[in-house]
Write a protein that holds these residues in place. Structure first.
Motif, PDB file in Angstrom:
ATOM      1  N   ALA A  99      24.752  36.463  43.685  1.00  0.00           N
ATOM      2  CA  ALA A  99      24.005  37.198  42.653  1.00  0.00           C
ATOM      3  C   ALA A  99      24.929  37.710  41.558  1.00  0.00           C
ATOM      4  N   VAL A 100      26.135  38.129  41.933  1.00  0.00           N
ATOM      5  CA  VAL A 100      27.097  38.628  40.943  1.00  0.00           C
ATOM      6  C   VAL A 100      27.502  37.503  39.995  1.00  0.00           C
ATOM      7  N   LEU A 101      27.859  36.356  40.559  1.00  0.00           N
ATOM      8  CA  LEU A 101      28.301  35.250  39.722  1.00  0.00           C
ATOM      9  C   LEU A 101      27.149  34.661  38.912  1.00  0.00           C
ATOM     10  N   ASP A 102      25.939  34.662  39.455  1.00  0.00           N
ATOM     11  CA  ASP A 102      24.790  34.193  38.681  1.00  0.00           C
ATOM     12  C   ASP A 102      24.561  35.081  37.471  1.00  0.00           C
ATOM     13  N   TYR A 103      24.644  36.396  37.680  1.00  0.00           N
ATOM     14  CA  TYR A 103      24.472  37.335  36.569  1.00  0.00           C
ATOM     15  C   TYR A 103      25.526  37.086  35.498  1.00  0.00           C
ATOM     16  N   LYS A 104      26.778  36.949  35.920  1.00  0.00           N
ATOM     17  CA  LYS A 104      27.852  36.753  34.942  1.00  0.00           C
ATOM     18  C   LYS A 104      27.719  35.411  34.235  1.00  0.00           C
ATOM     19  N   THR A 140      29.051  48.276  41.016  1.00  0.00           N
ATOM     20  CA  THR A 140      30.327  48.895  40.642  1.00  0.00           C
ATOM     21  C   THR A 140      31.090  48.020  39.659  1.00  0.00           C
ATOM     22  N   ALA A 141      30.875  46.705  39.718  1.00  0.00           N
ATOM     23  CA  ALA A 141      31.507  45.821  38.746  1.00  0.00           C
ATOM     24  C   ALA A 141      30.990  46.093  37.341  1.00  0.00           C
ATOM     25  N   LEU A 142      29.738  46.513  37.223  1.00  0.00           N
ATOM     26  CA  LEU A 142      29.204  46.878  35.909  1.00  0.00           C
ATOM     27  C   LEU A 142      29.903  48.121  35.369  1.00  0.00           C
ATOM     28  N   VAL A 143      30.236  49.061  36.255  1.00  0.00           N
ATOM     29  CA  VAL A 143      30.957  50.266  35.837  1.00  0.00           C
ATOM     30  C   VAL A 143      32.334  49.894  35.306  1.00  0.00           C
ATOM     31  N   GLU A 193      55.233  30.125  35.566  1.00  0.00           N
ATOM     32  CA  GLU A 193      55.951  29.305  36.533  1.00  0.00           C
ATOM     33  C   GLU A 193      55.386  27.881  36.473  1.00  0.00           C
ATOM     34  N   PRO A 194      56.233  26.896  36.274  1.00  0.00           N
ATOM     35  CA  PRO A 194      55.727  25.556  35.949  1.00  0.00           C
ATOM     36  C   PRO A 194      54.848  24.918  37.015  1.00  0.00           C
ATOM     37  N   ASP A 195      55.028  25.279  38.275  1.00  0.00           N
ATOM     38  CA  ASP A 195      54.238  24.655  39.337  1.00  0.00           C
ATOM     39  C   ASP A 195      53.001  25.462  39.720  1.00  0.00           C
ATOM     40  N   LEU A 196      52.809  26.622  39.094  1.00  0.00           N
ATOM     41  CA  LEU A 196      51.695  27.480  39.480  1.00  0.00           C
ATOM     42  C   LEU A 196      50.539  27.242  38.517  1.00  0.00           C
ATOM     43  N   ARG A 197      49.547  26.534  38.978  1.00  0.00           N
ATOM     44  CA  ARG A 197      48.408  26.170  38.133  1.00  0.00           C
ATOM     45  C   ARG A 197      47.079  26.490  38.799  1.00  0.00           C
ATOM     46  N   GLN A 198      47.081  27.430  39.749  1.00  0.00           N
ATOM     47  CA  GLN A 198      45.848  27.870  40.379  1.00  0.00           C
ATOM     48  C   GLN A 198      45.803  29.396  40.365  1.00  0.00           C
ATOM     49  N   VAL A 199      44.706  29.947  39.874  1.00  0.00           N
ATOM     50  CA  VAL A 199      44.469  31.390  39.864  1.00  0.00           C
ATOM     51  C   VAL A 199      43.180  31.651  40.631  1.00  0.00           C
ATOM     52  N   VAL A 200      43.226  32.607  41.545  1.00  0.00           N
ATOM     53  CA  VAL A 200      42.038  32.961  42.320  1.00  0.00           C
ATOM     54  C   VAL A 200      41.796  34.460  42.182  1.00  0.00           C
ATOM     55  N   VAL A 201      40.636  34.828  41.678  1.00  0.00           N
ATOM     56  CA  VAL A 201      40.224  36.230  41.619  1.00  0.00           C
ATOM     57  C   VAL A 201      39.186  36.428  42.715  1.00  0.00           C
ATOM     58  N   ALA A 202      39.556  37.171  43.746  1.00  0.00           N
ATOM     59  CA  ALA A 202      38.692  37.392  44.908  1.00  0.00           C
ATOM     60  C   ALA A 202      37.949  38.707  44.732  1.00  0.00           C
ATOM     61  N   GLY A 203      36.623  38.672  44.861  1.00  0.00           N
ATOM     62  CA  GLY A 203      35.829  39.833  44.506  1.00  0.00           C
ATOM     63  C   GLY A 203      35.838  39.995  42.993  1.00  0.00           C
ATOM     64  N   ALA A 204      35.500  38.912  42.277  1.00  0.00           N
ATOM     65  CA  ALA A 204      35.745  38.838  40.829  1.00  0.00           C
ATOM     66  C   ALA A 204      34.895  39.805  40.021  1.00  0.00           C
ATOM     67  N   GLY A 205      33.697  40.126  40.481  1.00  0.00           N
ATOM     68  CA  GLY A 205      32.876  41.048  39.717  1.00  0.00           C
ATOM     69  C   GLY A 205      32.670  40.571  38.288  1.00  0.00           C
TER      70      GLY A 205
END
Length: 302
Positions: A139-144, A13-16, A104-116
């Motif tokens: 497998a998803v992250l290896d492909y990407k 579905t991430a490919l879609v 925001e000056p103190d926000l320096r972490q981004v997390v994408v959960a189920g990143a596809g």
């Protein structure tokens, strides 16, 4: 190279999604740009998208108001464009959310959960010192990783190859360098409707435990009617046939997120701030029952 055909159903579905982003990027009036989407989608993503749009178009009924059908599907001619509009608006909306979060000056972490096939680490500009984490099945992250091997991310980019169904994915995220005591911005895009209700609560509990006070969160949901409406059946049947049925809908997303420690606001595509000149239909009033709804949720950890 990891072959796309080896991805599981949810991975496909991430490919879609990538194929939809590629189509949007090619439009002269595009509301977002993703130069990596076509390569990530590949031939399989294009094929799956064509199958999905054919099912939606075949089910569209001329003369039936679109409030009773998926947005933009009031006739066969507009069914495909309406489905793609959902993705385009959602993508742009969450782009803007992340751009604002890292101001925001103190926000320096981004997390994408189920990143596809998300490519924001590569296609968006990020302030210095931003760590950008992507959590998804190996497998998803290896492909990407292999698709984008020649590209350079614009942030300190870190893959976390873990299934969100595993209770240990938060530990893996911390092992990758995530700091729970510092503010973060989370994105759960195209994820929650594939989880059973218990899984939704589990993931939100885990995120809440990892997110320091003041951290931000964004996610998209559909309402409960989206899982039962006859006009939705062709779409739902396609996903079920692929092995990734939609399992969760919620009529009160702000209450759902409040239960897990987040004060959240909710927008529907087409409402102010979530239109971008692309939404094809009037937005049904919030008190109108038995219509398909997409919710775009943004909030902050208490």
């Amino acid at each position: 190279m990891t072959d796309a055909v080896n991805l599981d159903a949810v991975g496909r579905t991430a490919l879609v999604t990538a194929a939809m982003r590629a189509a949007e990027t090619d439009r002269p009036d595009a509301i977002h740009q993703d130069p990596y989407a076509a390569a990530l989608a590949g031939e399989l993503g294009e094929k799956l998208l064509a199958e999905l749009l054919a099912a939606v178009s075949a089910a569209a009924v001329p003369g039936v108001p679109s409030g009773g059908q998926p947005p933009g599907t009031h006739d066969a001619a507009t069914a495909g464009s309406g489905r793609r509009a959902v993705n385009a608006v959602r993508t742009r909306y969450f782009d803007e959310y992340l751009r604002a979060a890292v101001q925001e000056p103190d926000l320096r972490q981004v997390v994408v959960a189920g990143a596809g096939m998300d490519s924001r680490a590569y296609r968006m500009d990020w302030p210095g010192a931003v760590r950008f984490f992507e959590v998804d099945r190996p497998a998803v992250l290896d492909y990407k990783r292999e698709c984008l091997a020649a590209e350079t991310p614009r942030a300190d980019h870190r893959f976390v190859p873990m299934d969100l169904a595993s209770p240990s994915w938060p530990d893996a995220l911390v092992d990758a360098g995530y700091e729970p005591d510092r503010p973060s911005a989370w994105l759960l895009e195209g994820l929650l409707f594939y989880l059973p209700e218990s899984g939704v609560h589990q993931v939100l509990d885990q995120v809440a435990e990892l997110a320091a006070p003041g951290s931000r969160i964004a996610a998209d949901l559909v309402n409960a009617a989206a899982l039962t409406m006859p006009s939705q059946r062709p779409l739902l049947d396609v996903f079920a046939g692929w092995g990734c049925p939609w399992l969760f809908g919620c009529d009160e997303p702000a209450e759902l997120f409040a239960r897990h420690g987040f004060d959240a606001g909710v927008a529907q595509p087409g409402e102010p701030g979530a239109d971008f000149g692309r939404w094809p239909d009037p937005v049904p009033p919030r008190d109108l029952a038995d219509v398909y709804r997409v919710f775009l949720v943004t909030g902050r950890r208490r």
